[in-house]
Design a protein around this motif. Structure first.
Motif: not given
Length: 115
Positions: A21, A23-24, A86, A91, A95
């Motif tokens: 991911l 966004g993490v 995060v 996100w 997640f």
């Protein structure tokens, strides 16, 4: 012993999801372990309180509000752990859903190996 194995598997899932991911972000393996510990503590203490307080909303939304609670727990972990970030609610929601799926898969593999 079983708790430690689950903790390591959760840290592994956090690392994998951070790679997938955009966004993490997790800075190190130690940060992933700390995230797993913080998530375990927050899920044991804070989540039940939030579930009780938001029970009417959860009933009205047919349980979908639990996804928002899970995202809030992820954002709380982001606040408490320095090496974990995060980027926003979306996100955190993605997640949390993927982390639940990964943990279910890893725990089921663990049970198959045991039994």
């Amino acid at each position: 012993m079983n708790f430690l194995i689950k903790l390591v598997l959760s840290a592994l899932a956090v690392l994998i999801l951070a790679k997938i991911l955009p966004g993490v972000d997790v800075n190190s393996y130690l940060s992933a372990v700390i995230v797993a510990i913080v998530l375990a503590i927050l899920n044991a203490i804070v989540k039940p309180l939030l579930v009780v307080l938001t029970f009417p909303v959860t009933v009205v939304t047919l349980g979908l509000f639990l996804l928002v609670i899970n995202a809030a727990i992820i954002l709380l972990a982001d606040y408490f752990v320095n090496g974990f970030s995060v980027n926003g609610w979306l996100w955190a929601l993605i997640f949390s859903v993927l982390l639940s799926i990964f943990q279910s898969i890893l725990y089921s593999i663990l049970k198959k190996d045991k039994g």
